[in-house]
Structure formats: C-alpha cells, structure tokens
Write a protein that holds these residues in place. Sequence first.
Motif, short mmCIF file in Angstrom:
data_model
loop_
_atom_site.label_atom_id
_atom_site.label_comp_id
_atom_site.label_asym_id
_atom_site.label_seq_id
_atom_site.Cartn_x
_atom_site.Cartn_y
_atom_site.Cartn_z
N ILE A 260 -14.12 -3.97 6.13
CA ILE A 260 -14.07 -2.92 5.52
C ILE A 260 -13.75 -1.51 6.16
O ILE A 260 -12.86 -0.59 6.30
N LYS A 261 -14.81 -1.42 7.10
CA LYS A 261 -14.88 -0.25 7.93
C LYS A 261 -13.64 -0.38 9.02
O LYS A 261 -12.76 0.86 9.37
N GLU A 262 -13.18 -1.37 9.58
CA GLU A 262 -12.12 -1.53 10.35
C GLU A 262 -10.88 -1.34 9.59
O GLU A 262 -9.93 -0.52 10.23
N ARG A 263 -10.79 -1.62 8.27
CA ARG A 263 -9.61 -1.70 7.72
C ARG A 263 -9.41 0.04 7.30
O ARG A 263 -8.26 0.50 7.63
N ASP A 264 -10.36 0.59 7.12
CA ASP A 264 -10.16 2.16 6.89
C ASP A 264 -9.75 2.75 8.11
O ASP A 264 -9.18 3.78 8.04
N ARG A 265 -10.43 2.28 9.25
CA ARG A 265 -10.11 2.90 10.48
C ARG A 265 -8.56 2.98 10.97
O ARG A 265 -7.89 3.73 11.39
N ILE A 266 -8.01 1.60 10.72
CA ILE A 266 -6.61 1.42 10.97
C ILE A 266 -5.66 2.36 9.99
O ILE A 266 -4.64 2.88 10.52
N GLY A 296 2.16 -10.21 22.15
CA GLY A 296 1.13 -11.38 22.02
C GLY A 296 0.35 -10.99 20.74
O GLY A 296 -0.56 -11.82 20.46
N ILE A 297 0.78 -10.42 19.72
CA ILE A 297 0.22 -10.08 18.16
C ILE A 297 0.99 -10.60 17.33
O ILE A 297 2.08 -10.06 17.01
N VAL A 298 0.55 -11.47 16.41
CA VAL A 298 1.23 -12.22 15.37
C VAL A 298 0.96 -11.55 14.11
O VAL A 298 -0.43 -11.41 13.70
N LYS A 316 -11.07 -8.41 14.50
CA LYS A 316 -12.18 -7.81 15.04
C LYS A 316 -11.95 -6.58 15.69
O LYS A 316 -10.84 -6.28 15.89
N LYS A 317 -12.80 -5.62 15.92
CA LYS A 317 -12.78 -4.44 16.76
C LYS A 317 -11.96 -4.42 17.71
O LYS A 317 -10.81 -3.76 17.97
N GLU A 318 -11.97 -5.40 18.93
CA GLU A 318 -11.09 -5.61 19.82
C GLU A 318 -9.83 -5.71 19.66
O GLU A 318 -8.82 -5.35 20.12
N GLU A 319 -9.57 -6.76 18.76
CA GLU A 319 -8.28 -6.98 18.50
C GLU A 319 -7.53 -6.06 17.61
O GLU A 319 -6.36 -5.70 17.84
N ASN A 320 -8.32 -5.39 16.85
CA ASN A 320 -7.72 -3.97 16.05
C ASN A 320 -7.35 -3.13 16.99
O ASN A 320 -6.23 -2.13 17.03
N ASP A 321 -8.15 -3.03 18.17
CA ASP A 321 -7.76 -1.73 19.26
C ASP A 321 -6.56 -2.22 19.81
O ASP A 321 -5.80 -1.43 20.08
N LEU A 323 -3.98 -3.76 18.30
CA LEU A 323 -3.22 -3.64 17.45
C LEU A 323 -2.77 -2.06 17.48
O LEU A 323 -1.33 -1.97 17.29
N ILE A 324 -3.64 -1.33 17.38
CA ILE A 324 -3.50 0.02 17.13
C ILE A 324 -2.57 0.67 18.57
O ILE A 324 -1.73 1.49 18.44
N LYS A 325 -3.11 0.31 19.75
CA LYS A 325 -2.44 0.51 20.99
C LYS A 325 -1.07 0.37 20.96
O LYS A 325 -0.11 1.08 21.20
N ALA A 326 -0.59 -0.98 20.52
CA ALA A 326 0.72 -1.64 20.35
C ALA A 326 1.42 -0.82 19.52
O ALA A 326 2.72 -0.44 19.76
#
Length: 334
Positions: A260-266, A296-298, A316-321, A323-326
């Motif tokens: 939930i925290k990561e969802r809200d961050r994105i 490389g992100i599906v 996970k945070k590192e995956e979301n990072d 994604l955000i960058k891309a």
Amino acid sequence: MKVSEVVKSFKPYKVLEGDYKIWLDKNENPFDIPTEIKEEILEELKNIPFNRYPHITADPLREKIAEFLGFEKGNIIVGNGSDELISLILKLFEGDHIVISSPTFGMYDFFAKLEGIDLVDVPLDERFKLQNVEDYAENAKAIFICSPNNPTGNTQEREEIISILETGAPVVLDEAYIEFAEGSNVDLVNEYDNLIVLRTFSKAFGLAGVRVGYAVTSKEIIDYLNRIKPPFALNSLSMRIAELTLDHYDLVKQNINYIIKERDRIYKEFKGYVYPSEANFLLMKLNAYEFLLEKGIVVRKLGGRLDGHIRVTIGKKEENDELIKALKEFLEVK
C-alpha cells in the motif's frame, strides 16, 4: 470426433514469456511467503499422507477461514482458486443471462461463454462506478461486481451494492483485492441470502502458485454448491499451506502495508496519469507498454475502452524505482 463449436471459438490463454528483469503484469504479490512459514510447511510435509485423499470439503481450512472472518464453517466454501467457484456459481442458479460491468475481470465473461450463457454488459461510468445494473437484474443467473475492480482498482459504493442486492438476484461480489482496501462488504452476507462474496489467497497472502480461493455466503447456497462441487478438489498441500498462512496473518499484514505504501508512492509520482486504486496495482493512462518492455519491465497492456492504458502491479521498492525511472524517461520523450 466432433468438438463443441463453443470450444472451437476459444483461443488458449497466453501470457508473455521471456527473459525480462521485472514482472509487474499479473497482480501477484512481490513477496513469497515468509521463511518461518515455509519451515513449518516443510515440517508438515513429513506428516501429510500423500497416498490418501484430502478432506472431501476441506473442512479444516473452512473452519480456519470462518474463525478468521467471524463466520461459521457453514458459510464458507473453498475452491481450486476462485475461478472454480465462479464456474460452479454459473451452474447453480436459474436465469438466462449474467450481468457484468466492464471494464472488469475477464473470467466472468469466459465462464459465461463456456456455459452458453448470454452476457449483459452494463459498463461502468466515467469514474468506473456502477450504473443502472438493477435494470438488468430480472431473470439474471448472477450479477458480478468486482470491488476493488480489476483492472481499474477502485471500490464500489456500499449503497449501490445494497441497491442491487435488493433486487433479489444472485449477486457475486468479488473481493479478490479487498485486503488492500479500506473496508469489506462481507458482513452483508448476514443480511442478504442472495450474496456470494469471493476471496482468494493469491493476492494479499502471496499464494498465487498454491491456487486457493473461497466464498462466503448463506448456508443454503453453500449446501447447494457442495452438491455440485467435485470432491477432493483442493489438494492436501494447498489446504495446509493456506491454513498456516492464516496462522501468521501478522506477517502477511506487514507485506500488505508495504505494498500500500509503495502504491501510494507511485500514485503521487504520476498523479496526472494514474487513477486512484485500492488494490495492489495501478491503472495508468500511459501508452508505455512497448517502451517499458524494451527496458525489461513487463506490465499489462489493455485494450478496448482502456486502449492506450497499462495496468501496473506494485512490486518491491527496487522494482518500483526502476519503473518510476523508466516512466519518467517515457514522459520526457513522449
């Protein structure tokens, strides 16, 4: 040999395969079950007699779920994933059609077509809310409501769900993602005997590979479902793994809070392009599928009314990072 024309009309369900680094396309929990639970499962393996069938109606797990939710065992049925239960429900009731509200979970349509049942689609409004569903309740085998809805992520108002229940038609409320939302409507089972609430262990509990779903409904409906449900459908391993995971819900809850925290961050990062969500994914108005794939992100590419949108599972945070960058790169070159 003659194959059914209905079967001929279907195409095999396919998913993308390949050597991609980040998979955010299937609404899976990014966390495997904790090591301490796996250790208990390994110990349990020694005691499970593989030469014997499991409990015919999975009563040990039904009792555990009932205790967890505050119901009685007689209000619970478990299945080999909630998909099995959707199929059974369509065999249970009389009627000449089902009602869905698109865009929504595709398996309602899939099983209706397989059973030769007409489908009435009453599309969600521009805010992805239910509208005028009651007008199509007469002689409906079932009305399907997904809340939080897949793929939009929003919940439906309790008052609207009650209004639909008041028609008397069988209502299937799919709460597959409810652990990521503010509140459930499962308590309405105590007031409406035409309500069936679907749940799953695949999402919040991180057991997608175990295939355990369940439904909460009236004891009368449970009795009828058990009459048509194949015996021994849930294997001994899946049953016990689900039980042990419920015993450690505090660990599951930690992962839910993380997601939930990561969802809200994105969401905050892309507020102008993303819809509010109470699930473990986000619907984005970004035609970035191919761009992300090259990185490389599906993610999930959507069509129809949601053409040009993607659905992104929270990782996970590192995956979301990544994604955000891309996605920021995509917006720069857009």
